[in-house]
Design a protein around this motif. Structure first.
Motif, PDB file in Angstrom:
ATOM      1  N   LEU A   1      -4.430   1.902   0.263  1.00 25.46           N
ATOM      2  CA  LEU A   1      -4.369   1.850   1.716  1.00 25.46           C
ATOM      3  C   LEU A   1      -4.139   3.225   2.338  1.00 25.46           C
ATOM      4  CD1 LEU A   1      -1.890  -1.129   1.784  1.00 25.46           C
ATOM      5  CD2 LEU A   1      -4.322  -1.292   2.117  1.00 25.46           C
ATOM      6  N   ASN A   2      -4.483   3.315   3.620  1.00 21.54           N
ATOM      7  CA  ASN A   2      -4.178   4.540   4.345  1.00 21.54           C
ATOM      8  C   ASN A   2      -2.706   4.607   4.663  1.00 21.54           C
ATOM      9  OD1 ASN A   2      -6.927   4.905   4.412  1.00 21.54           O
ATOM     10  ND2 ASN A   2      -7.129   3.812   6.358  1.00 21.54           N
ATOM     11  N   ASP A   3      -2.319   5.748   5.227  1.00 21.78           N
ATOM     12  CA  ASP A   3      -0.900   5.915   5.545  1.00 21.78           C
ATOM     13  C   ASP A   3      -0.442   4.898   6.571  1.00 21.78           C
ATOM     14  OD1 ASP A   3      -1.056   9.495   5.194  1.00 21.78           O
ATOM     15  OD2 ASP A   3      -0.453   7.917   3.794  1.00 21.78           O
ATOM     16  N   ASN A   4      -1.239   4.750   7.608  1.00 21.07           N
ATOM     17  CA  ASN A   4      -0.856   3.780   8.630  1.00 21.07           C
ATOM     18  C   ASN A   4      -0.679   2.400   8.042  1.00 21.07           C
ATOM     19  OD1 ASN A   4      -0.994   5.664  10.634  1.00 21.07           O
ATOM     20  ND2 ASN A   4      -3.161   5.282  11.052  1.00 21.07           N
ATOM     21  N   GLU A   5      -1.677   2.058   7.248  1.00 19.46           N
ATOM     22  CA  GLU A   5      -1.625   0.728   6.641  1.00 19.46           C
ATOM     23  C   GLU A   5      -0.401   0.601   5.744  1.00 19.46           C
ATOM     24  OE1 GLU A   5      -5.411   0.770   4.816  1.00 19.46           O
ATOM     25  OE2 GLU A   5      -6.341  -0.436   6.378  1.00 19.46           O
ATOM     26  N   VAL A   6      -0.080   1.700   5.053  1.00 24.50           N
ATOM     27  CA  VAL A   6       1.088   1.664   4.173  1.00 24.50           C
ATOM     28  C   VAL A   6       2.331   1.385   4.987  1.00 24.50           C
ATOM     29  CG1 VAL A   6       2.564   3.050   2.688  1.00 24.50           C
ATOM     30  CG2 VAL A   6       0.106   3.124   2.395  1.00 24.50           C
TER      31      VAL A   6
ATOM     32  N   VAL B   1       2.647  -0.051   7.889  1.00 27.59           N
ATOM     33  CA  VAL B   1       2.671  -1.432   8.376  1.00 27.59           C
ATOM     34  C   VAL B   1       3.081  -2.377   7.270  1.00 27.59           C
ATOM     35  CG1 VAL B   1       1.242  -3.284   9.270  1.00 27.59           C
ATOM     36  CG2 VAL B   1       0.954  -0.983  10.154  1.00 27.59           C
ATOM     37  N   LYS B   2       2.466  -2.153   6.137  1.00 23.81           N
ATOM     38  CA  LYS B   2       2.738  -3.073   5.023  1.00 23.81           C
ATOM     39  C   LYS B   2       4.194  -2.997   4.580  1.00 23.81           C
ATOM     40  CE  LYS B   2       0.680  -4.900   0.925  1.00 23.81           C
ATOM     41  NZ  LYS B   2      -0.328  -4.803  -0.102  1.00 23.81           N
ATOM     42  N   THR B   3       4.728  -1.764   4.532  1.00 21.37           N
ATOM     43  CA  THR B   3       6.122  -1.653   4.093  1.00 21.37           C
ATOM     44  C   THR B   3       7.040  -2.368   5.054  1.00 21.37           C
ATOM     45  OG1 THR B   3       6.060   0.510   5.115  1.00 21.37           O
ATOM     46  CG2 THR B   3       6.037   0.459   2.728  1.00 21.37           C
ATOM     47  N   GLU B   4       6.733  -2.225   6.337  1.00 26.73           N
ATOM     48  CA  GLU B   4       7.584  -2.918   7.293  1.00 26.73           C
ATOM     49  C   GLU B   4       7.558  -4.413   7.085  1.00 26.73           C
ATOM     50  OE1 GLU B   4       6.763   0.080  10.997  1.00 26.73           O
ATOM     51  OE2 GLU B   4       7.029  -2.050  11.435  1.00 26.73           O
ATOM     52  N   LEU B   5       6.354  -4.930   6.966  1.00 27.58           N
ATOM     53  CA  LEU B   5       6.221  -6.377   6.761  1.00 27.58           C
ATOM     54  C   LEU B   5       6.952  -6.824   5.500  1.00 27.58           C
ATOM     55  CD1 LEU B   5       2.475  -6.980   7.572  1.00 27.58           C
ATOM     56  CD2 LEU B   5       4.387  -8.030   8.728  1.00 27.58           C
ATOM     57  N   TRP B   6       6.755  -6.032   4.453  1.00 31.53           N
ATOM     58  CA  TRP B   6       7.321  -6.427   3.169  1.00 31.53           C
ATOM     59  C   TRP B   6       8.840  -6.402   3.212  1.00 31.53           C
ATOM     60  CZ3 TRP B   6      10.144  -4.477  -0.933  1.00 31.53           C
ATOM     61  CH2 TRP B   6      10.000  -5.170  -2.128  1.00 31.53           C
ATOM     62  N   MET B   7       9.364  -5.377   3.894  1.00 34.74           N
ATOM     63  CA  MET B   7      10.812  -5.281   4.002  1.00 34.74           C
ATOM     64  C   MET B   7      11.356  -6.487   4.738  1.00 34.74           C
ATOM     65  SD  MET B   7      11.970  -2.643   2.512  1.00 34.74           S
ATOM     66  CE  MET B   7      11.573  -0.997   1.979  1.00 34.74           C
TER      67      MET B   7
END
Lengths: 162, 708
Positions: free
Chosen positions: B479-484, B486-492
């Motif tokens: 994934l791109n940085d932005n996507e990363v 977003v994903k980390t936030e969701l995952w957290m």
């Protein structure tokens, strides 16, 4: 005829599942429930289970070569994410295949280790000596699953039936 | 109760009175024994004048369980628990078996199975109920009683498949091949339950015949026997003019409606169903049918074959079309600028056509569009050609209408047709947005994939090197940085609880480490035996004594005296012996044995009286010593001490006289300090063995001496 190939690979380094979970697509990671990750790749269509120790179990490939390619793909992805990866011990654990033998097969009285329980399951389970389980159905279909070279055995079985 | 003689008068006539428990000499009248233990039933008068027998019932199996609530618990808990398991198992088996109306023989067999299971530790991790049910079912199968697994599961309210799993496992472990169920077994039972009255026997005979017929027609393989029985009974009942509805039969047989109906239809397909009732009872058709699943598979195969043939025909037609297409392409290339306007018209025509293709509408429309498309695209080709092509397509289209899945096939093929034209055109033209869309839509058809870009990826996947894998493709997976982010936030957010727990755990560990109470969970390491380090043999012996609890029947002082004497005389030789000991423990053992032999023989020569009794006593002592102190190196010196104790005390003084003896003791004592315990034990064991042999030798030598 080959339905499924399961293979394992050791990557030789510890993986941080959190990083992979954040940075890669098609990853499922629920640390509360499971201690591993599940990744999927579209081409060849396979699923890999990635453990923190660096072991990968790849399943769903259609042939041994495809399985190898798929595991290499997974390893490559992990490598791109920044882990020192080495492809060790690629081993195929299990193969599943089906075949159909058109002449009708009689139940019971065939192989030594067989179990047939009509109340529970319509198929008959046989274990051929080299360590392969065969499930035979009344329609003449066979499902073989095991570790060795299956093709030889399918031929053997067909010959026997005739 | 054998009394030899009366002590006073010497008479052999002794009267034993069981009731009084006394033995009296009839000659002189002296009482020889009083209070003999008697095995008579005693009666005691209870409250209200009720007399009851004194005593308790003892169970046939297992140790006697004294009903002592206090002291009984502490003794040998292991045995008791096993007995308890067996007892409770037996009770449950009796319970279940009586509900199933099994006879005592079956119940006993079931209990035997249960005992085997328990001894193989298969009950661990499984509910006893399941195990017992499996044992009972195993008995039912081997005996051939008409009990189904379903009955057991009904009684226990457990899922059949769980019981089945346990049953299969037990059967495998106990290596019992339960014979396959015959549906004929169930018929009498079900017939009874269906209440045919007087005619039950006749109906069941008819049903049996039906089942046999079904077996020959291969209907019974892979099916639940109860289903077959149900169908057979239904038919038999109708044949004998009993009104039994499907529902009645189902409630008895425990299958579902659809299953019954299916079995009936399958039976209908067989030629036997065409016979009348009387014919059926008399005649047996020789012809055998294939099993119904096999027939179904055959039908499927036939269908597939038909489809393949049609596909082939269409392919042929396509082949012809593609020839024309190639020609068209070449023509188009030549006359590119002229056809631009025509292309625009062509692409517009394709779009509606594409939509039609996807929705698989009626064929004439498509054909018209195709005609128009062909005409528009092929100005240069002769119209005859086109007319021929169109006519052929029309014919094919009509032929296609007949098949079932062919309408889908038809539009597919036709879709492929225009698509094939589109693809090369698109390449020629450059990418038009519409053509891209078309490409994507055509990807839905399986055949279209071969024309498009995935080809490239396939070819690359053929290479096995890591380098050969398409990096671009893999970058799609990352994934791109932005996507990363977003994903980390969701995952957290999703896994917040787990992360909190982890943090708390870490904090706890940190605190404990500071306090110094942190115990890391280590894997259990095997207990290593510590080596005894001792300067002298005496110390070694003492340490051994402290470590391992030895019986109190050993005179330690004598032991120590021995060693002190031994070290004194053999002190010079001991270090040399010590150095030679580790490499040659065997030699020393053999030498010690020989020396002991010599010693023993000397002793036998000296000892005269009661050799047999001495030998027996020594043997007992050896055995006791060896059993209690099996791994001690001191058995040899103990042997010495015992010998010294049993034989005349004068001999102990005479011990130092034979010279090899201090050497023996010195070797024995010198052996321990440098050598590890294991070797000591080996030596000791060998000495034990040798001691036993010596006892044997002793006895033999004693006999030899007697002969002399």
């Amino acid at each position: 005829m080959l339905l499924n190939v399961i293979a394992t690979v050791k990557l030789g380094c510890r993986l941080d599942l959190n990083i992979i979970a954040h940075k890669a697509r098609n990853v499922e990671y629920k640390p509360k429930v499971q201690k591993y990750q599940r990744r999927m790749i579209r081409e060849p269509r396979t699923t890999a289970t990635i453990y923190e120790s660096g072991n990968i179990v790849c399943s769903g490939a259609n042939s041994e070569d495809q399985s190898r390619v798929a595991t290499r793909r997974y390893a490559r992805i992990v490598q791109r994410l920044g882990f020192p990866v080495s492809f060790l011990n690629f081993k195929i654990q299990n193969l599943v295949a089906t075949c159909s033998t058109f002449p009708v097969i009689r139940f019971c009285g065939f192989f030594t280790l067989h179990s047939y329980e009509p109340e529970l399951f319509p198929g008959l389970f046989c274990s051929v000596i080299p360590g392969i389980t065969a499930t035979i159905f009344a329609s003449g279909r066979l499902t073989l699953s095991g570790n060795c070279i299956l093709e030889v055995l399918t031929i053997l079985l067909l010959l026997r039936k005739f | 109760m054998s009394f030899r003689v009366c002590r006073t008068c010497g008479g052999a006539d002794i009267d034993v009175d069981q009731a009084r428990g006394s033995a009296v000499c009839t000659g002189c009248g002296s009482v020889l024994e009083d209070n003999i233990i008697v095995s008579e039933v005693q009666f005691v008068e209870g409250s209200g004048g009720v007399s009851s027998a004194v005593g308790q019932f003892v169970s046939a199996d297992g140790p006697v369980k004294a009903p002592l609530l206090g002291s009984g618990f502490h003794t040998s808990v292991g045995k008791e628990s096993r007995a308890q398991t067996l007892q409770s198992g037996k009770r449950q088996i009796q319970q279940l078996g009586s509900q199933l109306q099994l006879n005592q023989h079956c119940l006993d067999t079931a209990f035997n199975f249960f005992k085997m299971v328990v001894s193989k530790h298969l009950t661990r991790g499984r509910k006893t109920e399941h195990v017992i049910a499996a044992c009972l079912y195993l008995v039912c199968r081997t005996e051939g009683t008409p009990h189904m697994l379903l009955d057991l599961s009904d009684l226990l309210q457990v899922n059949v498949y769980i019981l089945g799993k346990t049953f299969l496992l037990l059967a495998r472990e106990l290596c019992i091949n339960a014979p396959a169920i015959d549906p004929c077994l169930y018929i009498p039972r079900f017939a009874h339950m269906l209440e045919f009255g007087v005619k039950t026997h006749e109906v069941s005979m008819t049903a049996l015949r039906l089942v046999q017929r079904m077996k020959r027609d291969w209907m019974h393989t892979g099916r639940r026997p109860s289903g077959l029985c149900g169908a057979a009974l239904l038919v038999a009942a109708r044949m004998h003019k009993f009104r039994r509805t499907v529902k009645d039969v189902i409630s008895v047989v425990k299958v579902c409606q659809t299953t019954l109906r299916k079995r009936l239809t399958e039976f209908e397909d067989t030629p036997t169903s065409q016979l009348t009732i009387d014919e059926f009872m008399r005649v047996d058709l020789e012809q055998e049918c294939d099993p119904p699943s096999f027939i179904a598979a055959q039908n499927k195969a036939k269908m597939q074959q038909l489809e393949q043939e049609l596909a082939r025909k269409l392919d042929e037609v396509e082949g012809e079309i593609s020839c024309y297409k190639d020609e068209i392409e070449t023509e188009l290339e030549k006359s590119r600028p002229k056809l631009r306007g025509i292309y625009a018209a062509y692409t517009k025509e394709i779009d509606p056509e594409d939509v039609e293709v996807l929705s698989s509408t009626s064929e004439p429309e498509e054909r018209e569009v195709e005609d128009a498309e062909l005409q528009a695209a092929t100005q240069h080709l002769t119209q005859d050609f086109l007319c021929q092509v169109i006519q052929e397509e029309e014919e094919e289209g009509r032929a296609n209408k007949t098949g079932d899945g062919e309408q889908e096939v038809g539009p597919e093929k036709e879709g492929v047709g225009p698509q094939r034209q589109v693809a090369p055109l698109a390449v020629i033209l450059g990418k038009l947005p519409s053509s891209l869309d078309l490409q994507q839509t055509f990807q839905t058809f399986s055949k279209s994939e071969t024309c498009h870009k995935p080809d490239d990826e396939d070819s690359e996947s053929g290479e096995l090197d890591l380098e050969g894998i398409d990096d671009q493709e893999i970058e799609k997976y990352i994934l791109n940085d932005n996507e990363v982010q977003v994903k980390t936030e969701l995952w957290m957010k999703q896994n917040a609880e787990y992360l909190k727990e982890q943090q708390e755990k870490e904090e706890r560990i940190r605190k404990e480490k500071e306090q110094g109470t942190y115990k890391e969970k280590k894997k259990k390491k095997s207990k290593r035996k510590e080596q005894i380090e001792a300067l002298t043999a005496g110390e070694a012996i003492e340490k051994m004594l402290e470590k391992k609890k030895i019986s109190s029947k050993i005179n330690y002082d004598v032991l120590r005296d021995l060693n002190s004497r031994g070290t004194g005389s053999g002190g010079g030789s001991s270090p040399s012996r010590a150095s030679s000991d580790p490499p040659d423990p065997n030699n020393t053992n053999t030498t010690t044995r020989k020396r002991l032999n010599r010693r023993r023989r000397k002793k036998t020569s000296e000892a005269n009286q009661d050799l047999v009794t001495n030998a027996s006593i020594m043997g007992k002592r050896f055995r006791r010593l060896i059993s209690s102190t099996s791994k001690k190196k001191k058995t040899a010196p103990q042997v010495e001490t015992s010998i010294s104790m049993t034989t005349k005390p004068t001999e102990t003084a005479a011990e130092p006289s034979p010279e090899p003896e201090p050497d023996v003791s010195s070797t024995l004592s010198a052996a321990p300090p440098p050598v590890e315990e294991e070797e000591e034990e080996e030596e000791v064991e060998e000495e034990c063995v040798s001691a036993l042999k010596l006892v044997g030798d002793y006895g033999c030598e004693a006999e030899e001496e007697d002969v002399f």
